[in-house]
Design a protein around this motif. Structure first.
Motif, short mmCIF file in Angstrom:
data_model
loop_
_atom_site.label_atom_id
_atom_site.label_comp_id
_atom_site.label_asym_id
_atom_site.label_seq_id
_atom_site.Cartn_x
_atom_site.Cartn_y
_atom_site.Cartn_z
N SER A 42 0.86 -1.10 0.02
CA SER A 42 -0.02 0.00 -0.10
C SER A 42 0.86 1.41 -0.07
O SER A 42 1.94 1.28 0.48
CB SER A 42 -0.83 -0.05 1.16
N LEU A 43 0.43 2.32 -0.38
CA LEU A 43 0.90 3.63 -0.57
C LEU A 43 0.64 4.27 0.77
O LEU A 43 -0.64 4.40 1.08
CB LEU A 43 0.65 4.29 -1.69
N TYR A 44 1.35 4.86 1.57
CA TYR A 44 1.21 5.78 2.50
C TYR A 44 1.89 7.45 2.60
O TYR A 44 2.61 7.47 1.78
CB TYR A 44 2.02 5.38 3.79
N ASN A 45 0.85 8.17 3.06
CA ASN A 45 1.65 9.48 3.05
C ASN A 45 2.66 9.82 4.16
O ASN A 45 2.84 9.05 4.85
CB ASN A 45 0.32 10.93 3.06
N ALA A 46 3.04 11.25 4.10
CA ALA A 46 4.08 11.49 5.20
C ALA A 46 3.30 11.38 6.73
O ALA A 46 4.13 11.44 7.51
CB ALA A 46 4.37 13.01 4.95
N SER A 47 2.11 11.42 6.69
CA SER A 47 1.43 11.01 8.28
C SER A 47 1.29 9.69 8.54
O SER A 47 0.51 9.46 9.43
CB SER A 47 0.03 12.08 8.07
N ASN A 48 1.71 8.82 7.54
CA ASN A 48 1.53 7.34 7.85
C ASN A 48 0.31 6.75 7.75
O ASN A 48 -0.04 5.96 8.40
CB ASN A 48 2.18 6.96 9.13
N GLN A 49 -0.38 7.68 6.86
CA GLN A 49 -2.00 7.05 6.61
C GLN A 49 -1.86 6.63 5.12
O GLN A 49 -1.22 6.97 4.23
CB GLN A 49 -3.02 8.30 6.66
N VAL A 50 -2.54 5.51 5.01
CA VAL A 50 -2.89 4.84 3.58
C VAL A 50 -3.47 5.88 2.82
O VAL A 50 -4.59 6.44 3.10
CB VAL A 50 -3.54 3.67 3.85
N ILE A 51 -2.84 6.06 1.83
CA ILE A 51 -3.47 7.10 0.73
C ILE A 51 -4.81 6.44 0.36
O ILE A 51 -4.78 5.35 -0.08
CB ILE A 51 -2.62 7.39 -0.33
N MET A 52 -5.88 7.23 0.25
CA MET A 52 -7.10 6.74 -0.12
C MET A 52 -7.08 6.08 -1.62
O MET A 52 -6.54 6.85 -2.48
CB MET A 52 -8.19 7.99 -0.39
N ASN A 53 -7.72 5.01 -1.50
CA ASN A 53 -7.80 4.18 -2.80
C ASN A 53 -6.31 3.53 -3.20
O ASN A 53 -6.10 3.36 -4.52
CB ASN A 53 -8.33 5.16 -4.00
N ALA A 54 -5.33 3.65 -2.32
CA ALA A 54 -4.02 3.06 -2.67
C ALA A 54 -3.52 2.09 -1.78
O ALA A 54 -2.54 1.92 -1.18
CB ALA A 54 -3.04 4.19 -2.65
N ASP A 55 -4.81 1.16 -1.35
CA ASP A 55 -4.27 -0.06 -0.33
C ASP A 55 -4.40 -1.14 -1.27
O ASP A 55 -5.06 -1.24 -2.29
CB ASP A 55 -5.21 -0.06 0.77
N SER A 56 -3.74 -2.09 -0.87
CA SER A 56 -3.79 -3.77 -1.28
C SER A 56 -3.29 -3.85 -2.65
O SER A 56 -4.17 -4.27 -3.56
CB SER A 56 -5.26 -4.17 -0.95
N PHE A 57 -2.31 -3.32 -2.98
CA PHE A 57 -2.02 -3.45 -4.51
C PHE A 57 -1.19 -4.92 -4.64
O PHE A 57 -0.60 -5.34 -3.63
CB PHE A 57 -0.65 -2.51 -4.94
N LEU A 58 -1.67 -5.54 -5.41
CA LEU A 58 -1.05 -6.94 -5.64
C LEU A 58 0.55 -7.27 -5.96
O LEU A 58 0.93 -7.15 -7.11
CB LEU A 58 -1.72 -7.67 -6.48
N SER A 59 1.14 -6.61 -4.91
CA SER A 59 2.88 -6.83 -5.42
C SER A 59 3.33 -7.44 -3.99
O SER A 59 3.15 -7.08 -2.80
CB SER A 59 3.31 -5.33 -5.52
N HIS A 60 4.06 -8.57 -4.33
CA HIS A 60 4.63 -9.52 -3.31
C HIS A 60 5.68 -8.73 -2.38
O HIS A 60 6.38 -8.06 -2.91
CB HIS A 60 5.03 -11.00 -3.80
N ARG A 61 5.72 -9.12 -1.09
CA ARG A 61 6.74 -8.55 -0.20
C ARG A 61 8.10 -8.72 -0.48
O ARG A 61 8.85 -8.00 -0.23
CB ARG A 61 6.41 -9.14 1.16
N SER A 62 8.29 -9.71 -1.30
CA SER A 62 9.87 -10.00 -1.63
C SER A 62 9.96 -9.81 -2.95
O SER A 62 11.08 -10.20 -3.57
CB SER A 62 10.13 -11.43 -1.31
N CYS A 63 9.21 -9.17 -3.57
CA CYS A 63 9.44 -8.49 -4.98
C CYS A 63 10.52 -7.51 -4.86
O CYS A 63 10.28 -6.54 -4.21
CB CYS A 63 8.24 -8.05 -5.74
#
Length: 257
Positions: free
Chosen positions: A88-109
């Motif tokens: 997921s994408l987070y902003n500088a306030s450590n909040q998930v950016i709206m509609n930018a959660d749960s991208f299908l990209s594996h942790r070890s990519c």
């Protein structure tokens, strides 16, 4: 993997962020296990903490504005219900950016995300990401777009998961600034192949360029799917590695063509 190689890979991955940006857009790194480093004062970097949420050793990226202020970063999470890893994408306030959660990209990519600032609007960013897990979307290269001026300045992913290529790609994804100082080359590599897939981000429009076959094939290199691909500081060379081999391959790169 032996520890010395793990350490080398870790350092190389984060050195990459210094290779593709101008000004201070590369000055803040945020990565796993609640750790970040602020390089705005190069003679005295500052270590800081962010909320811990990582579940993997790699697949991090971050980008700042031209003044070195953090705008967004990538981190991984784990779904207990589906036994799956997401990013997921987070902003500088450590909040998930709206509609930018749960991208299908594996942790070890190793190089799952590349964050590119728009030359047309300082608030907009192109997010290129690799789906290496399958699932609801086919594996391949995707593009999403984020506008950090929206949602009260907390950011909004305006479009997401636009499929660029459904080829079977390695976990290598990098970017080099065009010689004109404005546009970007986006570069990936096909699995078990000697084909580089190349795209030109011209202003905010993506142009698909012909693939280029160069170097040895994946079957000779070993597990070419894993490893990294990074440019030299001036963008005129690309270093390329593969898992299970002691070799590093070096290619020339023309930033004009």
């Amino acid at each position: 993997m032996p520890r010395k190689y793990t350490t080398f890979l870790f350092l190389i991955l984060f050195l990459q962020s210094f290779l593709i940006y101008s000004q201070k857009q590369d000055r803040i790194w945020v990565f796993g296990d609640s750790l970040g480093i602020d390089f705005n004062n190069l003679s005295s970097p500052i270590v800081f903490t962010a909320p811990p949420r990582t579940y993997g050793p790699v697949n991090y990226a971050s980008v700042s504005d031209r003044n070195g202020n953090l705008k967004m970063y990538v981190n991984s999470s784990y779904s207990v219900s589906s036994f799956s890893y997401y990013s997921s994408l987070y902003n500088a306030s450590n909040q998930v950016i709206m509609n930018a959660d749960s991208f299908l990209s594996h942790r070890s990519c190793a190089q799952g995300f590349t964050l590119i600032p728009s030359p047309l609007d300082s608030n907009r960013y192109s997010v290129f990401h690799l789906n290496t897990t399958g699932g609801a979307l086919p594996p391949g290269l995707y593009r999403s777009n984020v506008d950090m001026s929206l949602n009260s300045g907390n950011g909004l992913c305006t479009t997401r998961d636009s499929l660029i290529s459904n080829d079977t790609l390695t976990e290598k994804l990098t970017a080099i600034k065009h010689a004109n100082g404005r546009d970007w080359w986006i570069i990936t590599h096909k699995t078990y192949s000697n084909e580089f897939a190349i795209y030109l981000l011209e202003n905010d429009s993506l142009i698909i360029r012909p693939t280029q076959s160069i170097g040895i094939t994946g079957t000779i290199l070993g597990n070419i799917h894993q490893g990294i691909m990074i440019p030299s500081n001036n963008g005129d060379e690309i270093a390329f590695t593969g898992w299970g081999t002691d070799s590093i391959f070096l290619f020339n790169f023309d930033r004009c063509t």
